[in-house]
Enzyme design. Structure first.
Site, PDB file in Angstrom:
ATOM      1  CB  SER A  98      48.860  22.824  48.950  1.00 14.92           C
ATOM      2  OG  SER A  98      49.279  22.539  50.277  1.00 14.92           O
TER       3      SER A  98
ATOM      4  CG  HIS B  72      27.476  47.804  46.561  1.00 10.40           C
ATOM      5  ND1 HIS B  72      27.956  48.894  47.254  1.00 10.40           N
ATOM      6  CD2 HIS B  72      26.622  48.302  45.633  1.00 10.40           C
ATOM      7  CE1 HIS B  72      27.398  50.002  46.786  1.00 10.40           C
ATOM      8  NE2 HIS B  72      26.591  49.669  45.779  1.00 10.40           N
TER       9      HIS B  72
ATOM     10  CE  LYS C 164      43.761  25.303  48.488  1.00  9.69           C
ATOM     11  NZ  LYS C 164      44.446  26.084  49.519  1.00  9.69           N
TER      12      LYS C 164
ATOM     13  CD  GLU D   8      46.737  33.265  45.133  1.00 10.68           C
ATOM     14  OE1 GLU D   8      46.355  33.334  46.298  1.00 10.68           O
ATOM     15  OE2 GLU D   8      47.310  32.260  44.672  1.00 10.68           O
TER      16      GLU D   8
END
Ligand code: ARG
Length: 463
Positions: A276, A155, A282, A289
């Site tokens: 970025s 969980h 970043k 991804e």
């Protein structure tokens, strides 16, 4: 050029030709088509339809076409209906009237099945190697941090402590099943369909086993109608790819989380991250991804062909031409994702102190304590209750497991014997889980050694 036309008074309209032509994507099958046609020329020779000399001329011409097709420009300006037509036009340019014999007793329906099987057989072999390479990368990454302790989650809440190699071996198992699935898929692909004709079986008594042998197929198909209407082997391939990507997507999700500032368990290498355009600080996990993203795309490929096939009347229907793009796409994305995941694993740096601290400051030892009480004779439900109360008390007082000691534990509940306090450290609890499949340190060492042997056996099976 067309492989049909006698029955027509006018040719296809421009719009229909554009709509139905598949050369722009099925040109990928050109080498498979040529391999199949060379074998078919030899089969025609065994039937006495071609002389040895004619066969040699055709096989040689096919070989030239294959060499020329290495250059992508070879297809420039071609407007043939599909790759099969394209290859026969090229054959005609090279061998003239002799080429008119090559399609004797053959249909494109079986030819396209053969070509896809040859193509997918080779693709499956590439994927098998890439899956094994990733398994190997995970084992290497496990060996780099053999004693690192991390909290395992259910969980997405800290549950029980496990060893880092134990966590990675979970993915090793998933990939081992993917490998098996690809082997099984290869076996279903590796069945030779020629001799089926359009749907009713060829009008020429080919020795089908000979043709199979010629192209290293394990066996031959048993029913001509089944061949024309069947894309199960293609769906098996798409499913096998989907499962690979399902596993990679979950691995990607884990590592996106674990490399985030909030977790800070690991660093992803510069080589597999991006910056970025606006925010100078970043460093984004785009490689992972994209793996996660591509999984959705490949499940789409599987769904696309499922839906295309559902409800088609027996046997071949042109709808089935729509199998190609999902198959090519799934193969490319799966292969690229496996290679990407390996590059991420190869360059990943774990900071073992962070997950160890996460394990220590939480109550991942609660189960260890309850089970120790149960081993000491306290019925488990009562043990669960006692430890639950200990956790509740600790949460209220802001105490970590390490804030307790043998005396304070015994004072909290007389069931706690002094030596049980060792289990307040997560690394100790793991030592109670030495059964096969558990995260006990000896069990994990053994599992790692076994995994290496199993991987070697996998590689041996596929040669
Ligand atoms: N391009 C076709 C396909 O991929 C080849 C088979 C054509 N057969 C036919 N009867 N039109 O399905």
């Amino acid at each position: 050029m067309k492989l049909w036309g006698g029955r027509f008074e006018s040719g296809p309209s421009e719009v229909f030709e554009q709509f139905s032509g598949s050369l722009k994507f099925d040109r990928r099958l050109v080498f498979a088509d040529i391999t199949g046609s060379q074998a078919f020329a030899r089969a025609l020779t065994r039937e006495g339809i071609l002389t040895d000399q004619e066969c040699e001329t055709l096989v040689k011409a096919f070989g030239e076409i294959a060499r020329e097709a290495e250059n992508p420009k070879y297809f420039d300006g071609a407007d043939d209906e599909d790759v099969h037509t394209f290859v026969i036009r090229k054959l005609k340019e090279k061998t003239g009237a002799l080429s008119d014999k090559i399609h004797t007793g053959r249909s494109r329906n079986e030819q396209v099945s053969l070509d896809m099987r040859l193509y997918l057989r080779a693709s499956t072999e590439e994927l098998l190697t890439e899956v094994a390479d990733l398994q190997n990368a995970l084992l290497t990454l496990a060996r780099k941090y053999p004693d690192a302790v991390i909290p395992g989650y259910t969980h997405l809440r800290r549950a029980q402590a496990v060893l880092w190699p134990h966590y990675l071996l979970a993915y090793f198992e998933m990939l081992a099943r993917d490998f098996e699935r690809l082997e099984q898929t290869r076996a279903r692909i590796n069945v030779m369909p020629l001799g089926s004709g359009a749907l009713a079986g060829s009008g020429f008594p080919f020795d089908r086993d000979e043709i199979a042998l010629d192209m290293q197929f394990d066996t031959i198909t048993r029913n001509s109608m089944d061949v024309s209407g069947d894309r199960d082997f293609a769906l098996d391939f798409l499913y096998a790819c989907s499962m690979v990507l399902l596993h990679l997507s979950r691995l990607a999700e884990d590592w996106i989380l674990y490399s985030s500032e909030e977790f800070s368990w690991m660093k992803l290498a510069d080589e597999v991250t991006s910056g970025s355009s606006l925010m100078p600080q970043k460093k984004n996990p785009d490689s992972l991804e994209l793996i996660r993203g591509k999984s959705g795309r490949v499940f789409g490929d599987l769904t696309a062909l499922f839906v295309t096939m559902k409800g088609l009347p027996m046997t071949y229907n042109r709808d089935m031409q729509e199998d190609k793009e999902p198959l090519f796409d799934a193969f490319q994305q799966t292969s690229a994702s496996l290679r990407m995941a390996k590059a991420v694993a190869d360059s990943l740096v774990l900071n073992p102190a962070r997950p160890a601290a996460a394990a220590e400051e939480s109550w991942v030892v609660a189960t260890d304590l309850a089970e120790e009480l149960a081993r000491g004779g306290v019925p488990f439900h009562q043990a669960h209750q006692i430890v639950g109360k200990l956790v509740l008390e600790s949460v209220k007082l802001g105490k970590k497991p390490s804030d307790w000691n043998p005396e304070s534990l015994a004072a909290f509940a007389p069931e706690f014997k002094p030596e049980m306090a060792r289990l307040l450290s997560p690394a100790e609890g793991m030592k109670t889980r030495e059964l096969l499949g558990g995260t006990g340190p000896a069990a994990v060492r053994q599992a790692l050694t076994e995994a290496e042997a199993r991987l070697a056996a996998q590689r041996k099976r596929v040669g």
